[in-house]
Design an enzyme around this catalytic site. Structure first.
Site, PDB file in Angstrom:
ATOM      1  N   ASP A 188     -48.884  13.684 -23.502  1.00 60.39           N
ATOM      2  CA  ASP A 188     -48.082  14.900 -23.637  1.00 60.39           C
ATOM      3  C   ASP A 188     -49.137  16.008 -23.759  1.00 60.39           C
ATOM      4  O   ASP A 188     -50.322  15.772 -23.438  1.00 60.39           O
ATOM      5  CB  ASP A 188     -47.182  14.793 -24.888  1.00 60.39           C
ATOM      6  N   THR A 189     -48.767  17.185 -24.215  1.00 64.67           N
ATOM      7  CA  THR A 189     -49.773  18.202 -24.533  1.00 64.67           C
ATOM      8  C   THR A 189     -49.620  18.490 -26.035  1.00 64.67           C
ATOM      9  O   THR A 189     -48.859  19.383 -26.416  1.00 64.67           O
ATOM     10  CB  THR A 189     -49.560  19.478 -23.700  1.00 64.67           C
ATOM     11  N   GLN A 213     -42.992  17.967 -25.346  1.00 57.17           N
ATOM     12  CA  GLN A 213     -41.906  17.516 -24.446  1.00 57.17           C
ATOM     13  C   GLN A 213     -42.349  17.366 -22.993  1.00 57.17           C
ATOM     14  O   GLN A 213     -41.541  17.490 -22.083  1.00 57.17           O
ATOM     15  CB  GLN A 213     -40.679  18.441 -24.505  1.00 57.17           C
ATOM     16  N   HIS A 214     -43.665  17.140 -22.776  1.00 59.89           N
ATOM     17  CA  HIS A 214     -44.154  16.914 -21.412  1.00 59.89           C
ATOM     18  C   HIS A 214     -44.587  15.446 -21.322  1.00 59.89           C
ATOM     19  O   HIS A 214     -45.683  15.092 -21.739  1.00 59.89           O
ATOM     20  CB  HIS A 214     -45.328  17.845 -21.096  1.00 59.89           C
ATOM     21  N   ILE A 215     -43.699  14.616 -20.785  1.00 59.89           N
ATOM     22  CA  ILE A 215     -43.920  13.164 -20.839  1.00 59.89           C
ATOM     23  C   ILE A 215     -44.709  12.732 -19.599  1.00 59.89           C
ATOM     24  O   ILE A 215     -44.245  12.907 -18.471  1.00 59.89           O
ATOM     25  CB  ILE A 215     -42.575  12.419 -20.898  1.00 59.89           C
TER      26      ILE A 215
END
Ligand SMILES: Cc1cc2nc3c(=O)[nH]c(=O)nc-3n(C[C@H](O)[C@H](O)[C@H](O)COP(=O)(O)OP(=O)(O)OC[C@H]3O[C@@H](n4cnc5c(N)ncnc54)[C@H](O)[C@@H]3O)c2cc1C
Length: 546
Positions: free
Chosen positions: A325-326, A479-481
């Protein structure tokens, strides 16, 4: 001709990646069947759900207006209790993998912010340039045309001045001009300049001044998360209406749970359950799992059988590994003078240059952004907690809303085999194992935050006029999978090839975030979309050839 039981191209997942592929297939004259685990609910109902939520719940959770269905559970508020949570997270940074996607027709772009960053050439070559992480099997110039096509398919508004573009290597201008900065964001430009940095506008998946694809221009509701009430922001739900008009068939409440292969390792069918657990077998020529970076590896692992004991596409044992993710921390800043966030979309700009540099051989870079949410909701809740009433209540809400800023700092994380998605023992109502993720952001990120991004964030906040800057401890999910079906040239160490085709199964495509070999620091959905467009070219070619 498409039937409910088969099509040329069968796509699981109706999020942005699935929709970009579906539309390209229909334009190429192929029939398309889309299987979607979640229910179909229209925009009006979602906005109504949001309006009816209690204020504290509105502030806490973007998933609130999307109550999960028992056959298509998705993460809601995390308790940390494996018996209660859908996605079970563990490890030193379990909290930093508490993702917030929804399993509804249209997927997670319902409640995304719509910020569109590209990776830079260096982000894609971390190993070659800095000796860490993994390299992409192609460089930025090979991905650039797909970025541009994805931006045009989504409808992107961004700066026309190359000095403000990230990165400035572009084959076409943005189709709409960048959104103007509100007062708080204008102060960010000056503050960044005063410490030798640049606060640039981010490109956005929303219409600026113009209508596009039948969607109106943004009217600044500042309500992008959990849903744009007027569809000015791109969401896959709007795209689906177009897909259906072109002949695509969408089946809601269809939970894909098994990928069936033949003796030659070709995929023969997807199997899905409806809410009554009735199973349907769906055949096609080419198959696409576009269910996001958690649900796609989950389906591959669920599909294991005696002949393929490690799961579909998993001869490398990399399915579910390298979850990224970040990871972000927040810094809370208290200003003497009003800064007024909340005019326009929820993110409008960032300092991006802090994500780049030779230090990346030792620690992570990151993007630094003053969040542009209106703080009125949380300020109101805090004032009510103090039992303020009348004029005192009004003044406290105004002061807190105007003089508080939240700065988000998102970092690149390195792919690691230990950061792993597995099937937990816990099962949903259909008897399907729920996903579990072990997550450690690693010293690379921890050092990057301590030595690099937080000192700059403090300086930036002080230049903005902050009297107090508090770093909120720990890391949170952005929320960046990414990462669970990682891309590479070598089938022994990666899951998909340069077109997101499974190395093990020539007619199975696994496009999107799970294929990304590096994360970068920017919001990554534009890269997922570009990979979807690239995969779509390959799918159309191979399906048309038969
Ligand atoms: C609050 C929030 C804000 C965000 N803001 C940004 C941002 O500003 N910029 C950015 O770049 N990114 C942002 N993101 C991330 C972005 O939303 C996602 O990266 C993107 O939507 C992923 O698209 P996708 O198509 O891969 O997956 P999804 O949108 O998750 O779609 C997958 C689809 O597959 C379906 N599915 C799942 N399992 C099954 C199954 N077994 N069978 C059939 N169907 C299934 C799901 O129901 C879903 O519809 C944000 C995310 C959140 C939660």
């Amino acid at each position: 001709m498409v039937s409910k039981m088969g099509a040329d191209v069968v796509i699981a997942g109706t999020g942005i990646v699935g929709c970009l592929i579906a539309e390209q297939m229909l334009d190429a004259g192929l029939s398309v069947l889309m299987l979607e685990a979640g229910p179909r609910i229209d925009r009006g109902r979602i906005i109504e759900n949001y309006r009816n939520m209690p204020p504290a719940a509105k502030a806490a959770n973007p998933d609130g207006p999307f109550p999960p269905k028992p056959w298509a559970l998705h993460p809601m508020e995390y308790t940390g209790d494996p018996d209660k949570d859908y996605l079970i997270t563990s490890g030193p940074d379990a909290k930093a993998y508490q993702q917030a996607y929804v399993r509804y027709v249209g997927g997670a772009t319902w409640h995304w912010a719509g910020t569109l960053w590209r990776l830079t050439p260096e982000d894609m070559m971390l190993n070659a340039k800095f000796g860490v992480g993994r390299d992409w099997p192609f460089d930025y110039s090979a991905l650039e045309p797909y970025y541009t096509r994805a931006e045009y398919a989504i409808g992107a508004a961004g700066p026309s001045d190359p000095a403000l573009q990230w990165p400035p290597m572009r084959s076409k201008p943005y189709m709409m001009e960048a959104f103007p900065f509100g007062s708080g964001q204008r102060r960010c430009v000056q503050a960044a300049e005063s410490i030798g940095l640049q606060y640039i506008p981010c490109a956005q998946a929303r219409n600026n001044k113009l209508a596009y694809q039948g969607r109106p221009p943004c009217s600044g509701n500042n309500n992008c998360m959990p849903a744009c009430p007027i569809a000015a922001k791109y969401d896959a739900y709007s795209a689906l209406l177009r897909i259906e008009a072109k002949g695509g068939v969408v089946v809601p409440n269809a939970v894909v749970y098994r990928v069936e292969t033949d003796d030659k390792n070709n995929v023969q069918a997807f199997h899905f359950y409806d809410p009554n657990k009735t199973s349907t077998r769906v055949t096609g020529k080419t198959f696409v799992l576009a269910c996001n970076g958690i649900e796609t590896p989950k389906i591959l692992l669920l599909s294991k059988n005696e002949k393929i004991p490690k799961g579909i596409a998993n001869s490398s044992d990399q399915v579910g590994r390298n979850m990224m993710d970040t990871p972000k921390f927040f810094a809370l800043a208290k200003f003497k003078d009003p800064i007024w966030s909340g005019l326009g979309p929820v993110q409008t700009g960032a300092i991006m240059s802090t994500s780049q540099g030779d230090f990346r051989s030792r620690y992570a870079g990151g993007q630094i952004s003053l969040i542009n949410f209106s703080g009125a909701g949380s300020a109101g809740l805090a004032a009510l907690k103090q039992k303020l009433v009348g004029k005192a209540l009004d003044e406290a809400i105004r002061r807190e809303t105007a003089c508080t800023g939240l700065i988000a700092v998102e970092h690149e994380v390195l792919p690691s085999a230990e950061n792993r998605l597995t099937l937990s023992d816990k099962k949903d109502m259909l008897g399907l194992n729920q996903p579990a993720v072990y997550y450690d952001v690693g010293d690379y990120v921890r050092k990057g935050a301590d030595l690099h991004t937080f000192p700059i964030t403090r300086k930036f906040a002080e230049a903005l006029g902050a009297e107090k800057v508090i770093r909120i401890p720990g890391f949170e999910a952005s929320q960046h999978i990414m990462g669970g079906t990682i891309m590479g040239k070598d089938a022994k160490t990666s899951v998909v090839d340069t077109d997101c085709r499974a190395h093990d199964h020539p007619n199975l495509f696994l496009p999107g975030g799970s294929a990304m070999p590096s994360a970068g620091s920017g919001n990554s959905t534009l890269t997922m979309a570009a990979l979807g467009v690239k995969a779509a070219d390959a799918i159309a070619n191979q399906t048309t050839r038969g």
